[in-house]
Motif scaffolding. Structure first.
Motif, PDB file in Angstrom:
ATOM      1  N   ASN A 179     -19.338 -13.766  10.678  1.00  0.00           N
ATOM      2  CA  ASN A 179     -20.303 -14.753  10.190  1.00  0.00           C
ATOM      3  C   ASN A 179     -21.631 -14.086   9.824  1.00  0.00           C
ATOM      4  O   ASN A 179     -22.197 -13.333  10.619  1.00  0.00           O
ATOM      5  CB  ASN A 179     -20.529 -15.782  11.305  1.00  0.00           C
ATOM      6  CG  ASN A 179     -21.338 -16.988  10.860  1.00  0.00           C
ATOM      7  OD1 ASN A 179     -21.757 -17.077   9.707  1.00  0.00           O
ATOM      8  ND2 ASN A 179     -21.566 -17.910  11.772  1.00  0.00           N
ATOM      9  N   ILE A 180     -22.094 -14.390   8.631  1.00  0.00           N
ATOM     10  CA  ILE A 180     -23.419 -13.942   8.195  1.00  0.00           C
ATOM     11  C   ILE A 180     -23.998 -15.022   7.290  1.00  0.00           C
ATOM     12  O   ILE A 180     -23.260 -15.715   6.585  1.00  0.00           O
ATOM     13  CB  ILE A 180     -23.340 -12.579   7.456  1.00  0.00           C
ATOM     14  CG1 ILE A 180     -24.744 -12.001   7.182  1.00  0.00           C
ATOM     15  CG2 ILE A 180     -22.551 -12.700   6.177  1.00  0.00           C
ATOM     16  CD1 ILE A 180     -25.508 -11.602   8.422  1.00  0.00           C
ATOM     17  N   GLY A 181     -25.303 -15.170   7.311  1.00  0.00           N
ATOM     18  CA  GLY A 181     -25.951 -16.188   6.495  1.00  0.00           C
ATOM     19  C   GLY A 181     -26.042 -15.801   5.033  1.00  0.00           C
ATOM     20  O   GLY A 181     -26.273 -14.630   4.698  1.00  0.00           O
ATOM     21  N   ALA A 182     -25.872 -16.783   4.156  1.00  0.00           N
ATOM     22  CA  ALA A 182     -25.996 -16.520   2.721  1.00  0.00           C
ATOM     23  C   ALA A 182     -27.379 -15.987   2.383  1.00  0.00           C
ATOM     24  O   ALA A 182     -27.534 -15.116   1.520  1.00  0.00           O
ATOM     25  CB  ALA A 182     -25.712 -17.806   1.937  1.00  0.00           C
ATOM     26  N   ALA A 183     -28.393 -16.504   3.081  1.00  0.00           N
ATOM     27  CA  ALA A 183     -29.763 -16.070   2.804  1.00  0.00           C
ATOM     28  C   ALA A 183     -29.981 -14.613   3.167  1.00  0.00           C
ATOM     29  O   ALA A 183     -30.888 -13.957   2.630  1.00  0.00           O
ATOM     30  CB  ALA A 183     -30.757 -16.949   3.564  1.00  0.00           C
ATOM     31  N   GLN A 184     -29.141 -14.092   4.083  1.00  0.00           N
ATOM     32  CA  GLN A 184     -29.300 -12.705   4.516  1.00  0.00           C
ATOM     33  C   GLN A 184     -28.487 -11.721   3.681  1.00  0.00           C
ATOM     34  O   GLN A 184     -28.685 -10.506   3.789  1.00  0.00           O
ATOM     35  CB  GLN A 184     -28.896 -12.562   5.995  1.00  0.00           C
ATOM     36  CG  GLN A 184     -29.946 -13.048   6.985  1.00  0.00           C
ATOM     37  CD  GLN A 184     -29.992 -14.566   7.043  1.00  0.00           C
ATOM     38  OE1 GLN A 184     -28.999 -15.207   7.352  1.00  0.00           O
ATOM     39  NE2 GLN A 184     -31.159 -15.136   6.762  1.00  0.00           N
ATOM     40  N   LEU A 185     -27.564 -12.222   2.866  1.00  0.00           N
ATOM     41  CA  LEU A 185     -26.715 -11.316   2.097  1.00  0.00           C
ATOM     42  C   LEU A 185     -27.531 -10.403   1.194  1.00  0.00           C
ATOM     43  O   LEU A 185     -27.149  -9.259   0.945  1.00  0.00           O
ATOM     44  CB  LEU A 185     -25.723 -12.110   1.239  1.00  0.00           C
ATOM     45  CG  LEU A 185     -24.546 -12.767   1.965  1.00  0.00           C
ATOM     46  CD1 LEU A 185     -23.679 -13.528   0.971  1.00  0.00           C
ATOM     47  CD2 LEU A 185     -23.721 -11.744   2.731  1.00  0.00           C
TER      48      LEU A 185
ATOM     49  N   GLU B  85     -32.952 -23.586   7.454  1.00  0.00           N
ATOM     50  CA  GLU B  85     -33.960 -22.622   7.023  1.00  0.00           C
ATOM     51  C   GLU B  85     -35.250 -23.335   6.603  1.00  0.00           C
ATOM     52  O   GLU B  85     -36.357 -22.869   6.858  1.00  0.00           O
ATOM     53  CB  GLU B  85     -33.428 -21.774   5.859  1.00  0.00           C
ATOM     54  CG  GLU B  85     -32.189 -20.941   6.162  1.00  0.00           C
ATOM     55  CD  GLU B  85     -32.488 -19.679   6.949  1.00  0.00           C
ATOM     56  OE1 GLU B  85     -33.645 -19.469   7.361  1.00  0.00           O
ATOM     57  OE2 GLU B  85     -31.549 -18.889   7.159  1.00  0.00           O
ATOM     58  N   ALA B  86     -35.103 -24.504   5.952  1.00  0.00           N
ATOM     59  CA  ALA B  86     -36.267 -25.248   5.482  1.00  0.00           C
ATOM     60  C   ALA B  86     -37.075 -25.834   6.632  1.00  0.00           C
ATOM     61  O   ALA B  86     -38.297 -25.996   6.532  1.00  0.00           O
ATOM     62  CB  ALA B  86     -35.820 -26.373   4.545  1.00  0.00           C
ATOM     63  N   ILE B  87     -36.382 -26.153   7.731  1.00  0.00           N
ATOM     64  CA  ILE B  87     -37.029 -26.793   8.883  1.00  0.00           C
ATOM     65  C   ILE B  87     -37.596 -25.758   9.849  1.00  0.00           C
ATOM     66  O   ILE B  87     -38.540 -26.026  10.584  1.00  0.00           O
ATOM     67  CB  ILE B  87     -36.002 -27.684   9.632  1.00  0.00           C
ATOM     68  CG1 ILE B  87     -35.411 -28.738   8.694  1.00  0.00           C
ATOM     69  CG2 ILE B  87     -36.625 -28.350  10.835  1.00  0.00           C
ATOM     70  CD1 ILE B  87     -36.430 -29.652   8.062  1.00  0.00           C
ATOM     71  N   GLN B  88     -37.042 -24.582   9.851  1.00  0.00           N
ATOM     72  CA  GLN B  88     -37.370 -23.528  10.810  1.00  0.00           C
ATOM     73  C   GLN B  88     -38.644 -22.793  10.400  1.00  0.00           C
ATOM     74  O   GLN B  88     -38.748 -22.340   9.256  1.00  0.00           O
ATOM     75  CB  GLN B  88     -36.185 -22.547  10.837  1.00  0.00           C
ATOM     76  CG  GLN B  88     -36.103 -21.628  12.020  1.00  0.00           C
ATOM     77  CD  GLN B  88     -34.832 -20.785  11.932  1.00  0.00           C
ATOM     78  OE1 GLN B  88     -34.767 -19.828  11.169  1.00  0.00           O
ATOM     79  NE2 GLN B  88     -33.811 -21.170  12.676  1.00  0.00           N
TER      80      GLN B  88
ATOM     81  N   ASP C 131     -35.772 -18.655   6.051  1.00  0.00           N
ATOM     82  CA  ASP C 131     -35.754 -18.018   4.739  1.00  0.00           C
ATOM     83  C   ASP C 131     -35.509 -19.106   3.701  1.00  0.00           C
ATOM     84  O   ASP C 131     -34.410 -19.638   3.585  1.00  0.00           O
ATOM     85  CB  ASP C 131     -34.640 -16.973   4.686  1.00  0.00           C
ATOM     86  CG  ASP C 131     -34.662 -16.150   3.407  1.00  0.00           C
ATOM     87  OD1 ASP C 131     -35.250 -16.626   2.406  1.00  0.00           O
ATOM     88  OD2 ASP C 131     -34.089 -15.049   3.399  1.00  0.00           O
ATOM     89  N   ARG C 132     -36.532 -19.434   2.914  1.00  0.00           N
ATOM     90  CA  ARG C 132     -36.449 -20.543   1.975  1.00  0.00           C
ATOM     91  C   ARG C 132     -36.205 -20.105   0.533  1.00  0.00           C
ATOM     92  O   ARG C 132     -36.320 -20.908  -0.386  1.00  0.00           O
ATOM     93  CB  ARG C 132     -37.731 -21.384   2.062  1.00  0.00           C
ATOM     94  CG  ARG C 132     -37.930 -21.976   3.454  1.00  0.00           C
ATOM     95  CD  ARG C 132     -39.309 -22.595   3.615  1.00  0.00           C
ATOM     96  NE  ARG C 132     -39.512 -23.103   4.962  1.00  0.00           N
ATOM     97  CZ  ARG C 132     -39.863 -22.379   6.011  1.00  0.00           C
ATOM     98  NH1 ARG C 132     -40.079 -21.080   5.854  1.00  0.00           N
ATOM     99  NH2 ARG C 132     -39.992 -22.913   7.211  1.00  0.00           N
TER     100      ARG C 132
END
Length: 356
Positions: A124-130, A159-162, A166-167
């Motif tokens: 598992n990895i986040g799309a924003a981190q790719l 991501e938007a709430i945190q 990463d937005r």
């Protein structure tokens, strides 16, 4: 705040606080399986087995990505993985980003494969981190687990709430397309806001092998961030999280949005074997859940096995009452009726209710 510290905070909030959707349900209550008064099968001979990406499962169920990335999460992942191995089902890990940032966290993930050598395991990895990491780094995540597949999670609501989120979502689809060149299948995985048919089409074209819809109705990661914001005294983000607590596409609706594009995993508010049966009857390939196993995992493997056994027995009863002796029959021959809000949603989205 470090990714590792954030991971243990997430786990603690999920274990100790109400984090599920409040006013929007997954949609399972709007689905009725057509009962067969003459099932004409032996319930004790029902076959729950299936396969995913060529790997045999004893039931069409996965323990969805929960945790990892902090020393205190290692025993939790170990308990979950031991249970998955014993029950012959699949299991995913939480975001492995923490292991890239700090290699000392690797064993909180690799323990899954260590104790579940035969299970279907996905990374598992986040799309924003790719966009932050090269393909070599992503390949290391696969090797860390000897993973059978890799999930790329789409968590832009969170991501938007945190506060530290990463937005920037530019270039994400291209990054997903690149990662699809890996030697293992790629699962596009939402984390509580669902996936639409428009996005399903784009993900298919990018080369994704399956979609985990992660719809509204289960854990709200916006809700989890509410508690984090409250603890830090950040009223702005607390209010933002409350506003978007239930935002997105409910699970059942998202399954119906995506089922014609790629194999679908139904996640988001799956709490019973009846929910699994409804998911498969509506076109899902498998189902998964995370939150129901957090508290049992903190107790140990046997508690997780007990919870899983109850859920799979409920699935078996549902299949019996639908006259389905196998998972394939449940997918292809059972009938479901969709009512209420879900019917209204899918009708407005242009789906033919008579094709369900």
């Amino acid at each position: 705040m470090s990714t590792s510290r954030r991971k243990i905070e997430h786990l603690e909030h999920c274990a100790q606080r109400p984090v599920e959707s409040k006013d929007v349900t997954s949609g399972f209550d709007d689905v009725m399986l057509v009962h067969r008064a003459l099932p004409q099968i032996n319930m004790d001979e029902i076959d729950l087995s299936t396969e995913i990406f060529g790997k045999e499962l004893k039931a069409p169920f996965l323990i969805a990505s929960i945790t990892g990335g902090h020393p205190d999460t290692k025993p939790v992942n170990a308990a979950l993985a031991e249970a998955a191995e014993e029950m012959g089902i699949g299991i995913g890990v939480g975001s492995q980003r923490a292991a890239i940032e700090d290699p000392e966290q690797e064993d909180s993930f690799s323990v899954v494969r260590d104790v579940a050598p035969n299970a279907f395991v996905y990374g598992n990895i986040g799309a924003a981190q790719l966009r932050e990491y090269d393909m070599e780094a992503i390949e290391r995540l696969v090797e860390m687990l000897d993973a059978d597949a890799m999930a790329v999670h789409l968590n832009f609501l969170q991501e938007a709430i945190q506060p530290e989120g990463d937005r920037d979502a530019t270039g994400v689809l291209e990054a997903i397309e690149e990662v699809c060149s890996l030697k293992v299948p790629i699962i596009a995985k939402e984390t509580g806001a669902g996936i639409s048919k428009e996005d399903a089409q784009m993900l298919k074209e990018a080369g994704v092998s399956a979609i985990d819809v992660g719809g509204v109705g289960g854990t709200s990661w916006s809700g989890v961030e509410v508690y984090r914001a409250r603890e830090s005294g950040d009223k702005v983000f607390e209010d933002l999280g409350n506003l978007y607590w239930d935002f997105g596409i409910p699970t059942v609706s998202s399954v119906l949005e995506c089922r014609n594009y790629l194999p679908v995993i139904s996640t988001g508010g799956v709490r019973t074997g009846l929910d699994i049966a409804k998911s498969l009857s509506l076109g899902a390939y498998a189902a998964s859940a995370a939150l129901p196993f957090v508290a049992p995992a903190l107790v140990g493997k046997d508690a997780v096995v007990e919870s899983l056994s109850a859920m799979l027995n409920e699935l078996r009863v549902a299949m019996f009452l639908c006259g389905c002796g196998s998972v394939n029959e449940l997918r292809t021959e059972s009938k479901a009726v969709v009512t209420g809000w879900t019917k209204e949603y899918i009708t407005q989205r242009g789906f033919d209710i008579n094709e369900i």
